[in-house]
Design a protein around this motif. Sequence first.
Motif, PDB file in Angstrom:
ATOM      1  N   GLY A  24      32.057  27.979  44.824  1.00  0.00           N
ATOM      2  CA  GLY A  24      32.375  28.064  43.408  1.00  0.00           C
ATOM      3  C   GLY A  24      31.389  28.911  42.622  1.00  0.00           C
ATOM      4  O   GLY A  24      30.290  29.229  43.086  1.00  0.00           O
ATOM      5  N   MET A  43      31.250  30.536  35.355  1.00  0.00           N
ATOM      6  CA  MET A  43      31.632  31.701  34.570  1.00  0.00           C
ATOM      7  C   MET A  43      31.648  31.332  33.089  1.00  0.00           C
ATOM      8  O   MET A  43      31.978  30.199  32.722  1.00  0.00           O
ATOM      9  CB  MET A  43      33.023  32.196  34.979  1.00  0.00           C
ATOM     10  CG  MET A  43      33.136  32.598  36.441  1.00  0.00           C
ATOM     11  SD  MET A  43      32.163  34.059  36.858  1.00  0.00           S
ATOM     12  CE  MET A  43      33.028  35.302  35.910  1.00  0.00           C
ATOM     13  N   TYR A  96      33.149  32.715  29.367  1.00  0.00           N
ATOM     14  CA  TYR A  96      34.097  33.617  28.723  1.00  0.00           C
ATOM     15  C   TYR A  96      33.853  33.628  27.216  1.00  0.00           C
ATOM     16  O   TYR A  96      33.622  32.579  26.618  1.00  0.00           O
ATOM     17  CB  TYR A  96      35.535  33.180  29.014  1.00  0.00           C
ATOM     18  CG  TYR A  96      35.921  33.275  30.475  1.00  0.00           C
ATOM     19  CD1 TYR A  96      36.461  34.446  30.995  1.00  0.00           C
ATOM     20  CD2 TYR A  96      35.740  32.206  31.339  1.00  0.00           C
ATOM     21  CE1 TYR A  96      36.818  34.546  32.330  1.00  0.00           C
ATOM     22  CE2 TYR A  96      36.086  32.285  32.682  1.00  0.00           C
ATOM     23  CZ  TYR A  96      36.631  33.462  33.169  1.00  0.00           C
ATOM     24  OH  TYR A  96      36.968  33.560  34.495  1.00  0.00           O
ATOM     25  N   ILE A 137      41.346  34.777  30.627  1.00  0.00           N
ATOM     26  CA  ILE A 137      40.932  34.304  31.947  1.00  0.00           C
ATOM     27  C   ILE A 137      41.830  34.923  33.008  1.00  0.00           C
ATOM     28  O   ILE A 137      41.363  35.435  34.018  1.00  0.00           O
ATOM     29  CB  ILE A 137      40.986  32.767  32.008  1.00  0.00           C
ATOM     30  CG1 ILE A 137      39.989  32.169  31.009  1.00  0.00           C
ATOM     31  CG2 ILE A 137      40.673  32.266  33.418  1.00  0.00           C
ATOM     32  CD1 ILE A 137      40.011  30.657  30.943  1.00  0.00           C
ATOM     33  N   TYR A 138      43.146  34.879  32.768  1.00  0.00           N
ATOM     34  CA  TYR A 138      44.115  35.564  33.617  1.00  0.00           C
ATOM     35  C   TYR A 138      44.796  36.633  32.766  1.00  0.00           C
ATOM     36  O   TYR A 138      45.562  36.318  31.865  1.00  0.00           O
ATOM     37  CB  TYR A 138      45.167  34.601  34.159  1.00  0.00           C
ATOM     38  CG  TYR A 138      44.620  33.582  35.130  1.00  0.00           C
ATOM     39  CD1 TYR A 138      43.840  33.981  36.207  1.00  0.00           C
ATOM     40  CD2 TYR A 138      44.874  32.228  34.966  1.00  0.00           C
ATOM     41  CE1 TYR A 138      43.331  33.050  37.093  1.00  0.00           C
ATOM     42  CE2 TYR A 138      44.378  31.293  35.849  1.00  0.00           C
ATOM     43  CZ  TYR A 138      43.606  31.706  36.919  1.00  0.00           C
ATOM     44  OH  TYR A 138      43.109  30.790  37.791  1.00  0.00           O
ATOM     45  N   TYR A 182      41.273  31.776  41.974  1.00  0.00           N
ATOM     46  CA  TYR A 182      40.420  30.624  41.701  1.00  0.00           C
ATOM     47  C   TYR A 182      41.133  29.638  40.783  1.00  0.00           C
ATOM     48  O   TYR A 182      41.998  30.003  39.995  1.00  0.00           O
ATOM     49  CB  TYR A 182      39.106  31.060  41.027  1.00  0.00           C
ATOM     50  CG  TYR A 182      38.186  31.851  41.929  1.00  0.00           C
ATOM     51  CD1 TYR A 182      37.296  31.207  42.780  1.00  0.00           C
ATOM     52  CD2 TYR A 182      38.209  33.243  41.932  1.00  0.00           C
ATOM     53  CE1 TYR A 182      36.460  31.928  43.604  1.00  0.00           C
ATOM     54  CE2 TYR A 182      37.379  33.973  42.753  1.00  0.00           C
ATOM     55  CZ  TYR A 182      36.495  33.307  43.593  1.00  0.00           C
ATOM     56  OH  TYR A 182      35.669  34.027  44.414  1.00  0.00           O
ATOM     57  N   HIS A 184      40.328  27.120  37.698  1.00  0.00           N
ATOM     58  CA  HIS A 184      39.302  27.013  36.667  1.00  0.00           C
ATOM     59  C   HIS A 184      39.259  25.589  36.106  1.00  0.00           C
ATOM     60  O   HIS A 184      40.295  25.015  35.767  1.00  0.00           O
ATOM     61  CB  HIS A 184      39.577  28.003  35.524  1.00  0.00           C
ATOM     62  CG  HIS A 184      39.386  29.434  35.915  1.00  0.00           C
ATOM     63  ND1 HIS A 184      40.295  30.121  36.684  1.00  0.00           N
ATOM     64  CD2 HIS A 184      38.395  30.315  35.645  1.00  0.00           C
ATOM     65  CE1 HIS A 184      39.875  31.351  36.875  1.00  0.00           C
ATOM     66  NE2 HIS A 184      38.725  31.497  36.251  1.00  0.00           N
ATOM     67  N   ILE A 236      37.453  23.516  32.989  1.00  0.00           N
ATOM     68  CA  ILE A 236      36.804  23.787  31.706  1.00  0.00           C
ATOM     69  C   ILE A 236      35.666  22.791  31.501  1.00  0.00           C
ATOM     70  O   ILE A 236      35.880  21.582  31.439  1.00  0.00           O
ATOM     71  CB  ILE A 236      37.816  23.688  30.551  1.00  0.00           C
ATOM     72  CG1 ILE A 236      38.966  24.678  30.778  1.00  0.00           C
ATOM     73  CG2 ILE A 236      37.140  23.968  29.221  1.00  0.00           C
ATOM     74  CD1 ILE A 236      40.069  24.575  29.770  1.00  0.00           C
ATOM     75  N   CYS A 253      40.832  26.286  25.490  1.00  0.00           N
ATOM     76  CA  CYS A 253      41.683  27.401  25.899  1.00  0.00           C
ATOM     77  C   CYS A 253      43.102  27.162  25.387  1.00  0.00           C
ATOM     78  O   CYS A 253      43.511  26.013  25.186  1.00  0.00           O
ATOM     79  CB  CYS A 253      41.714  27.542  27.424  1.00  0.00           C
ATOM     80  SG  CYS A 253      40.122  27.900  28.170  1.00  0.00           S
TER      81      CYS A 253
END
Length: 352
Positions: free
Chosen positions: A238, A241, A243, A249-250, A259, A261, A263, A268
């Motif tokens: 893993g 990350m 943002y 993200i995508y 991957y 994700h 949170i 989001c």
Amino acid sequence: MMKRNRDSHLLRKTMRTRFKKLVRHVLLNLQFLDETEDQGISMNVKKNVAFLVRQKRKTGVLTIAEKALLRAKHSTRTIEERKRLCMIIATQPCFSRLPPKIRARLVSVLHFMTINTDRVIVKEGDVPIHVYFIVSGEVEMIKSSYDKITKKVSKVTEAIVGSGDWIGDVEILEDCTRINTYVTMTTCELLAISTSDFLGILGGFVKKQWLEKKAALKSLSYFDFLTEDQIIRACKNGYLMQYDPLQSIYSEETTGINYVHFILSGECVILQCLKMKVIKNEGQTTFELLNVSNNPQSLFQASSKSLKSQRIDMQGRYNILTDSVFNLQELLATSSEADREEALERKKAVSS
């Protein structure tokens, strides 16, 4: 006379050993024998064209000159060669996440090696001595598993690692013996570093990230059922990350999801939920947007058509329920902001 014969026999044996070693190196570097050293731009147009063509090569694969430079002793390298090594290491995927200062310190302690197929790099249960960085090739990660029914120990393949992966760092961070056995599946090129050098140069940086990943996994109730060994494997595979606001993200250009994700902080939003029909005709795939009524429940109702011909895309820009452009500020309004507004209105009502 006997001494002369004995010396002659030792000389032949030494020469035979050196010749075998030379042949072995030639076979290992067979794919690079057609490469020549870059001569730079000259006044000859044909040579310049050939030079530009030779520059095209696979990313991450080292040339003969680069490998020879990595094999040389650091004390014999010139300043220019050391600068060149810094550039070579910076282009390798296995060092892409390291700061430039740490990469520069690795130049003097990295050792290049080539290992044939079906060779054991790390054996389960051994004491960790080195950490290996895979430059090219594939390595099989094997774990011993005890079968209670047959009462036998079998070898189970857990993963296949390749270019850009590290081998042997987890055991040093966890201060334990080797957890897995690693066997080469192809001819592999590795960069090795000793345990003491790893702790002295990379220890602080890598240990901090490792503890942060373990803390992040243990903070999520989703991973409460995992054992300590599974937590270690999850941390190994893993990444943490971060943002920025309004960052995707995508994205739309993403061809696949590699991957999952989880949170840890922040919020989001899903920008779109489209109902699509996939049509395949003569080897070509087309997509058709289906009409959806204003009733939100209709989006989740089963269709009479085959499920294989439908796909739900969770990315986009338009709201299918209102058929209008999203109000992004309204979507990004958090629940905490709504609570604050409600509290202010309540306070005004009480004061009046």
